[in-house]
Design a protein around this motif. Structure first.
Motif, mmCIF file in Angstrom:
data_model
loop_
_atom_site.group_PDB
_atom_site.id
_atom_site.type_symbol
_atom_site.label_atom_id
_atom_site.label_comp_id
_atom_site.label_asym_id
_atom_site.label_seq_id
_atom_site.Cartn_x
_atom_site.Cartn_y
_atom_site.Cartn_z
ATOM 1 N N MET A 1 0.832 -1.178 0.000
ATOM 2 C CA MET A 1 0.000 0.000 0.000
ATOM 3 C C MET A 1 0.883 1.250 0.000
ATOM 4 O O MET A 1 1.899 1.298 0.672
ATOM 5 C CB MET A 1 -0.914 -0.001 1.224
ATOM 6 N N SER A 2 0.471 2.242 -0.739
ATOM 7 C CA SER A 2 1.218 3.501 -0.823
ATOM 8 C C SER A 2 0.645 4.533 0.147
ATOM 9 O O SER A 2 -0.541 4.522 0.453
ATOM 10 C CB SER A 2 1.148 4.067 -2.238
ATOM 11 N N VAL A 3 1.516 5.416 0.587
ATOM 12 C CA VAL A 3 1.138 6.494 1.491
ATOM 13 C C VAL A 3 1.643 7.804 0.906
ATOM 14 O O VAL A 3 2.755 7.860 0.372
ATOM 15 C CB VAL A 3 1.766 6.269 2.893
ATOM 16 N N ASN A 4 0.831 8.837 1.005
ATOM 17 C CA ASN A 4 1.260 10.185 0.632
ATOM 18 C C ASN A 4 1.838 10.841 1.875
ATOM 19 O O ASN A 4 1.184 10.873 2.924
ATOM 20 C CB ASN A 4 0.084 11.019 0.131
ATOM 21 N N ILE A 5 3.040 11.353 1.756
ATOM 22 C CA ILE A 5 3.681 12.011 2.899
ATOM 23 C C ILE A 5 4.334 13.313 2.459
ATOM 24 O O ILE A 5 4.672 13.498 1.294
ATOM 25 C CB ILE A 5 4.737 11.105 3.595
ATOM 26 N N HIS A 6 4.484 14.195 3.428
ATOM 27 C CA HIS A 6 5.329 15.368 3.263
ATOM 28 C C HIS A 6 6.534 15.141 4.160
ATOM 29 O O HIS A 6 6.410 14.575 5.256
ATOM 30 C CB HIS A 6 4.620 16.657 3.683
ATOM 31 N N LEU A 7 7.691 15.561 3.718
ATOM 32 C CA LEU A 7 8.924 15.399 4.477
ATOM 33 C C LEU A 7 9.554 16.763 4.696
ATOM 34 O O LEU A 7 9.686 17.556 3.757
ATOM 35 C CB LEU A 7 9.903 14.496 3.706
ATOM 36 N N TYR A 8 9.908 17.020 5.949
ATOM 37 C CA TYR A 8 10.638 18.226 6.321
ATOM 38 C C TYR A 8 11.876 17.767 7.070
ATOM 39 O O TYR A 8 11.786 16.983 8.011
ATOM 40 C CB TYR A 8 9.791 19.127 7.230
ATOM 41 N N LEU A 9 13.023 18.213 6.625
ATOM 42 C CA LEU A 9 14.291 17.845 7.245
ATOM 43 C C LEU A 9 15.068 19.134 7.485
ATOM 44 O O LEU A 9 15.415 19.837 6.543
ATOM 45 C CB LEU A 9 15.074 16.907 6.323
ATOM 46 N N ASP A 10 15.268 19.452 8.756
ATOM 47 C CA ASP A 10 15.994 20.661 9.133
ATOM 48 C C ASP A 10 17.292 20.257 9.818
ATOM 49 O O ASP A 10 17.265 19.477 10.779
ATOM 50 C CB ASP A 10 15.176 21.528 10.087
ATOM 51 N N ILE A 11 18.410 20.766 9.325
ATOM 52 C CA ILE A 11 19.721 20.474 9.910
ATOM 53 C C ILE A 11 20.301 21.804 10.382
ATOM 54 O O ILE A 11 20.578 22.693 9.569
ATOM 55 C CB ILE A 11 20.666 19.788 8.902
ATOM 56 N N THR A 12 20.448 21.928 11.691
ATOM 57 C CA THR A 12 20.928 23.170 12.292
ATOM 58 C C THR A 12 22.161 22.881 13.149
ATOM 59 O O THR A 12 22.622 21.747 13.227
ATOM 60 C CB THR A 12 19.824 23.821 13.140
ATOM 61 N N LYS A 13 22.659 23.936 13.775
ATOM 62 C CA LYS A 13 23.861 23.860 14.616
ATOM 63 C C LYS A 13 25.073 23.385 13.823
ATOM 64 O O LYS A 13 25.865 22.573 14.275
ATOM 65 C CB LYS A 13 23.621 23.000 15.851
ATOM 66 N N LEU A 14 25.195 23.907 12.612
ATOM 67 C CA LEU A 14 26.348 23.594 11.778
ATOM 68 C C LEU A 14 27.478 24.558 12.101
ATOM 69 O O LEU A 14 27.245 25.700 12.499
ATOM 70 C CB LEU A 14 25.963 23.661 10.300
#
Length: 99
Positions: A1-14
Motif C-alpha cells: 500500500m502507498s502512502v502520501n507524505i510530506h517530508l521536512y528535514l531541518d539540519i541546524t547547529k552547523l
C-alpha cells in the motif's frame, strides 16, 4: 500500500558555511539514493549555517512507508553525522491524507 507524505528535514547547529554547503550536497545524495530528489527542495543557508529541506511540489508517494522511513532516517542521519558530527537533525513527517 502507498502512502502520501510530506517530508521536512531541518539540519541546524552547523559549524560553518562550508559545513552547510557539504551537508546540502550530502542530503541531496541521500534523496537521490532513495528516489525522492525530484520531490525535494534543499535550501542551504550560511548565516546562521543550516540546511532546510521540504517536499514542496506535493506529497511524496511511498510504498511500504514504515520500513522505508526507518531506512531513510537511518541513512540520512548516518550521512549527515559523517559530514557534520555536531549537527542537530530534525526529521518531520506530514500526512496530507489525514487532514
Amino acid at each position: 500500500m502507498s502512502v502520501n507524505i510530506h517530508l521536512y528535514l531541518d539540519i541546524t547547529k552547523l559549524a560553518s558555511a562550508e559545513e552547510a554547503d557539504a551537508v546540502g550536497v550530502t542530503v541531496e545524495e541521500v534523496f537521490k539514493e532513495h528516489g525522492i530528489d525530484s520531490w525535494m527542495y534543499v535550501g542551504v543557508f550560511h548565516d546562521p549555517p543550516k540546511v532546510l529541506t521540504s517536499s514542496e511540489n506535493g506529497p511524496i508517494i511511498i510504498s511500504g512507508f514504515a520500513k522505508w522511513s526507518e531506512q531513510f532516517e537511518s541513512d540520512v542521519t548516518r550521512s549527515i553525522r559523517a559530514t557534520a558530527p555536531e549537527a542537530h537533525i530534525d526529521v518531520e513527517w506530514g500526512y496530507p491524507d489525514e487532514a
